[in-house]
Motif scaffolding. Structure first.
Motif, PDB file in Angstrom:
ATOM      1  N   PHE A  11      40.199  -4.507 -48.730  1.00  0.00           N
ATOM      2  CA  PHE A  11      40.016  -6.066 -48.233  1.00  0.00           C
ATOM      3  C   PHE A  11      39.065  -6.526 -48.678  1.00  0.00           C
ATOM      4  CE2 PHE A  11      37.229  -3.096 -45.609  1.00  0.00           C
ATOM      5  CZ  PHE A  11      35.929  -3.921 -45.709  1.00  0.00           C
ATOM      6  N   ASP A  12      39.435  -7.993 -48.674  1.00  0.00           N
ATOM      7  CA  ASP A  12      38.527  -8.943 -49.307  1.00  0.00           C
ATOM      8  C   ASP A  12      36.970  -8.731 -48.834  1.00  0.00           C
ATOM      9  OD1 ASP A  12      36.941 -11.582 -49.696  1.00  0.00           O
ATOM     10  OD2 ASP A  12      38.844 -12.088 -50.806  1.00  0.00           O
ATOM     11  N   LEU A  13      36.410  -8.112 -49.271  1.00  0.00           N
ATOM     12  CA  LEU A  13      34.891  -8.138 -48.683  1.00  0.00           C
ATOM     13  C   LEU A  13      34.006  -9.190 -48.242  1.00  0.00           C
ATOM     14  CD1 LEU A  13      32.523  -6.218 -47.742  1.00  0.00           C
ATOM     15  CD2 LEU A  13      31.752  -6.166 -50.142  1.00  0.00           C
ATOM     16  N   ILE A  18      32.011 -12.397 -43.852  1.00  0.00           N
ATOM     17  CA  ILE A  18      31.877 -13.690 -42.930  1.00  0.00           C
ATOM     18  C   ILE A  18      32.431 -13.560 -41.730  1.00  0.00           C
ATOM     19  CG2 ILE A  18      32.699 -16.139 -43.092  1.00  0.00           C
ATOM     20  CD1 ILE A  18      32.488 -16.250 -46.069  1.00  0.00           C
ATOM     21  N   GLU A  19      33.724 -13.167 -41.438  1.00  0.00           N
ATOM     22  CA  GLU A  19      34.103 -12.972 -40.049  1.00  0.00           C
ATOM     23  C   GLU A  19      33.373 -12.055 -39.283  1.00  0.00           C
ATOM     24  OE1 GLU A  19      38.201 -11.326 -41.254  1.00  0.00           O
ATOM     25  OE2 GLU A  19      38.835 -13.118 -42.019  1.00  0.00           O
ATOM     26  N   LYS A  20      32.967 -11.083 -39.841  1.00  0.00           N
ATOM     27  CA  LYS A  20      32.090  -9.947 -39.247  1.00  0.00           C
ATOM     28  C   LYS A  20      30.820 -10.734 -38.552  1.00  0.00           C
ATOM     29  CE  LYS A  20      30.027  -5.314 -39.718  1.00  0.00           C
ATOM     30  NZ  LYS A  20      30.831  -4.651 -38.831  1.00  0.00           N
ATOM     31  N   GLN A  21      30.176 -11.893 -39.408  1.00  0.00           N
ATOM     32  CA  GLN A  21      28.869 -12.282 -39.054  1.00  0.00           C
ATOM     33  C   GLN A  21      29.353 -13.252 -37.877  1.00  0.00           C
ATOM     34  OE1 GLN A  21      26.003 -12.755 -42.427  1.00  0.00           O
ATOM     35  NE2 GLN A  21      27.985 -12.757 -43.495  1.00  0.00           N
ATOM     36  N   VAL A  22      30.366 -14.273 -38.264  1.00  0.00           N
ATOM     37  CA  VAL A  22      30.730 -14.996 -37.060  1.00  0.00           C
ATOM     38  C   VAL A  22      30.972 -14.424 -35.785  1.00  0.00           C
ATOM     39  CG1 VAL A  22      32.589 -16.604 -36.292  1.00  0.00           C
ATOM     40  CG2 VAL A  22      31.789 -16.586 -38.573  1.00  0.00           C
ATOM     41  N   ARG A  23      31.678 -13.262 -35.681  1.00  0.00           N
ATOM     42  CA  ARG A  23      31.845 -12.506 -34.445  1.00  0.00           C
ATOM     43  C   ARG A  23      30.483 -12.123 -33.896  1.00  0.00           C
ATOM     44  NH1 ARG A  23      36.216 -10.426 -37.102  1.00  0.00           N
ATOM     45  NH2 ARG A  23      35.229  -8.555 -37.754  1.00  0.00           N
ATOM     46  N   ALA A  24      29.525 -11.530 -34.967  1.00  0.00           N
ATOM     47  CA  ALA A  24      28.221 -11.072 -34.145  1.00  0.00           C
ATOM     48  C   ALA A  24      27.385 -12.193 -33.929  1.00  0.00           C
ATOM     49  CB  ALA A  24      27.618 -10.285 -35.317  1.00  0.00           C
ATOM     50  N   GLY A  25      27.759 -13.441 -34.349  1.00  0.00           N
ATOM     51  CA  GLY A  25      26.581 -14.392 -34.048  1.00  0.00           C
ATOM     52  C   GLY A  25      25.421 -14.581 -34.919  1.00  0.00           C
ATOM     53  N   ARG A  26      25.435 -13.980 -35.838  1.00  0.00           N
ATOM     54  CA  ARG A  26      24.066 -13.876 -36.595  1.00  0.00           C
ATOM     55  C   ARG A  26      24.248 -13.013 -38.007  1.00  0.00           C
ATOM     56  NH1 ARG A  26      23.315  -8.456 -37.118  1.00  0.00           N
ATOM     57  NH2 ARG A  26      24.083  -6.964 -35.555  1.00  0.00           N
ATOM     58  N   ALA A  27      23.559 -13.312 -39.057  1.00  0.00           N
ATOM     59  CA  ALA A  27      23.648 -12.923 -40.106  1.00  0.00           C
ATOM     60  C   ALA A  27      23.591 -11.071 -40.206  1.00  0.00           C
ATOM     61  CB  ALA A  27      22.408 -13.234 -41.074  1.00  0.00           C
ATOM     62  N   ILE A  28      24.355 -10.638 -40.998  1.00  0.00           N
ATOM     63  CA  ILE A  28      24.318  -9.099 -41.198  1.00  0.00           C
ATOM     64  C   ILE A  28      23.944  -8.987 -42.501  1.00  0.00           C
ATOM     65  CG2 ILE A  28      25.879  -6.843 -41.232  1.00  0.00           C
ATOM     66  CD1 ILE A  28      27.676  -8.605 -39.041  1.00  0.00           C
ATOM     67  N   ARG A  29      22.721  -8.226 -42.524  1.00  0.00           N
ATOM     68  CA  ARG A  29      22.116  -8.222 -44.012  1.00  0.00           C
ATOM     69  C   ARG A  29      22.336  -6.735 -44.408  1.00  0.00           C
ATOM     70  NH1 ARG A  29      18.861 -11.207 -46.361  1.00  0.00           N
ATOM     71  NH2 ARG A  29      17.586  -9.553 -47.074  1.00  0.00           N
ATOM     72  N   GLU A  30      23.052  -5.819 -43.700  1.00  0.00           N
ATOM     73  CA  GLU A  30      23.386  -4.750 -44.092  1.00  0.00           C
ATOM     74  C   GLU A  30      24.565  -4.072 -43.472  1.00  0.00           C
ATOM     75  OE1 GLU A  30      20.479  -1.220 -44.718  1.00  0.00           O
ATOM     76  OE2 GLU A  30      21.611  -0.445 -43.316  1.00  0.00           O
ATOM     77  N   ASP A  81      20.843  -5.931 -48.554  1.00  0.00           N
ATOM     78  CA  ASP A  81      19.844  -6.676 -48.464  1.00  0.00           C
ATOM     79  C   ASP A  81      20.355  -8.297 -48.495  1.00  0.00           C
ATOM     80  OD1 ASP A  81      17.593  -4.921 -48.801  1.00  0.00           O
ATOM     81  OD2 ASP A  81      18.040  -4.548 -50.855  1.00  0.00           O
ATOM     82  N   GLY A  82      21.326  -8.185 -47.728  1.00  0.00           N
ATOM     83  CA  GLY A  82      22.221  -9.697 -47.626  1.00  0.00           C
ATOM     84  C   GLY A  82      23.009 -10.014 -48.682  1.00  0.00           C
ATOM     85  N   GLN A  83      23.282  -9.185 -49.557  1.00  0.00           N
ATOM     86  CA  GLN A  83      24.180  -9.610 -50.802  1.00  0.00           C
ATOM     87  C   GLN A  83      25.322  -8.450 -50.733  1.00  0.00           C
ATOM     88  OE1 GLN A  83      23.736 -11.768 -52.860  1.00  0.00           O
ATOM     89  NE2 GLN A  83      22.077 -12.517 -52.085  1.00  0.00           N
ATOM     90  N   ALA A  84      26.602  -9.018 -50.905  1.00  0.00           N
ATOM     91  CA  ALA A  84      27.786  -8.277 -50.638  1.00  0.00           C
ATOM     92  C   ALA A  84      27.723  -7.324 -52.182  1.00  0.00           C
ATOM     93  CB  ALA A  84      28.989  -9.187 -50.766  1.00  0.00           C
ATOM     94  N   ASN A  85      28.205  -6.119 -52.106  1.00  0.00           N
ATOM     95  CA  ASN A  85      28.320  -5.280 -53.198  1.00  0.00           C
ATOM     96  C   ASN A  85      29.655  -5.865 -54.263  1.00  0.00           C
ATOM     97  OD1 ASN A  85      25.966  -4.184 -53.651  1.00  0.00           O
ATOM     98  ND2 ASN A  85      26.697  -2.607 -51.911  1.00  0.00           N
ATOM     99  N   PHE A  86      30.503  -6.391 -53.610  1.00  0.00           N
ATOM    100  CA  PHE A  86      31.714  -6.580 -54.077  1.00  0.00           C
ATOM    101  C   PHE A  86      32.233  -8.105 -53.921  1.00  0.00           C
ATOM    102  CE2 PHE A  86      31.750  -2.381 -53.346  1.00  0.00           C
ATOM    103  CZ  PHE A  86      32.092  -1.712 -54.373  1.00  0.00           C
ATOM    104  N   ARG A  87      32.550  -8.712 -54.946  1.00  0.00           N
ATOM    105  CA  ARG A  87      33.130 -10.279 -54.960  1.00  0.00           C
ATOM    106  C   ARG A  87      34.823 -10.255 -54.216  1.00  0.00           C
ATOM    107  NH1 ARG A  87      35.958 -11.836 -59.349  1.00  0.00           N
ATOM    108  NH2 ARG A  87      35.757 -10.645 -61.191  1.00  0.00           N
ATOM    109  N   ASP A  88      35.624  -9.238 -54.141  1.00  0.00           N
ATOM    110  CA  ASP A  88      36.625  -9.164 -53.528  1.00  0.00           C
ATOM    111  C   ASP A  88      36.973  -7.868 -53.204  1.00  0.00           C
ATOM    112  OD1 ASP A  88      37.424  -7.995 -55.952  1.00  0.00           O
ATOM    113  OD2 ASP A  88      38.208  -9.877 -57.107  1.00  0.00           O
ATOM    114  N   THR A  89      38.275  -7.365 -53.476  1.00  0.00           N
ATOM    115  CA  THR A  89      38.758  -6.304 -52.902  1.00  0.00           C
ATOM    116  C   THR A  89      38.153  -4.952 -53.722  1.00  0.00           C
ATOM    117  OG1 THR A  89      40.972  -6.265 -53.965  1.00  0.00           O
ATOM    118  CG2 THR A  89      40.834  -6.869 -51.809  1.00  0.00           C
TER     119      THR A  89
END
Length: 113
Positions: A11-13, A18-30, A81-89
């Motif tokens: 999936f597009d990471l 972003i969707e996961k963070q919106v649902r959680a209502g907060r930043a997800i750093r890990e 650490d608040g950074q995605a390891n992948f830029r797409d799938t």
């Protein structure tokens, strides 16, 4: 130098993060997930290892496994650490490409010897 496969995310990471963070209502750093055989491509990795076994004593063949940087035992980090390891799938992000530096430095030094 052979670079082993990293992860089969499927999936597009950044979009999913972003969707996961919106649902959680907060930043997800890990964000880490179970290191299941599909994600880690264990069948393909086993097949590659089987073929590489013929060259295990050949110093001209160097295998580099980036999975060792993003995975630990039974889980793999999609975000650290608040950074995605992948830029797409399937492609590593530019920001986190540097986390592989030591791994490749060691492989290149080995190749030069």
């Amino acid at each position: 130098m052979l670079i082993m496969p990293l992860l089969n995310i499927g999936f597009d990471l950044p979009q999913r993060w972003i969707e996961k963070q919106v649902r959680a209502g907060r930043a997800i750093r890990e964000w880490r997930v179970e290191a299941n055989p599909n994600l880690t491509m264990s069948d393909l990795r086993t097949e590659i290892a089987r073929h590489l076994n013929r060259y295990r004593n050949d110093p001209r063949v160097i295998a580099v496994d980036p999975q060792s940087v993003v995975c630990e035992r039974d889980h793999c980090y999609l975000v650290r650490d608040g950074q995605a390891n992948f830029r797409d799938t399937a492609h590593i992000s530019n920001v986190n490409a540097m986390q592989f530096r030591e791994l490749f430095d060691a492989a290149f030094k080995s190749a030069v010897r």
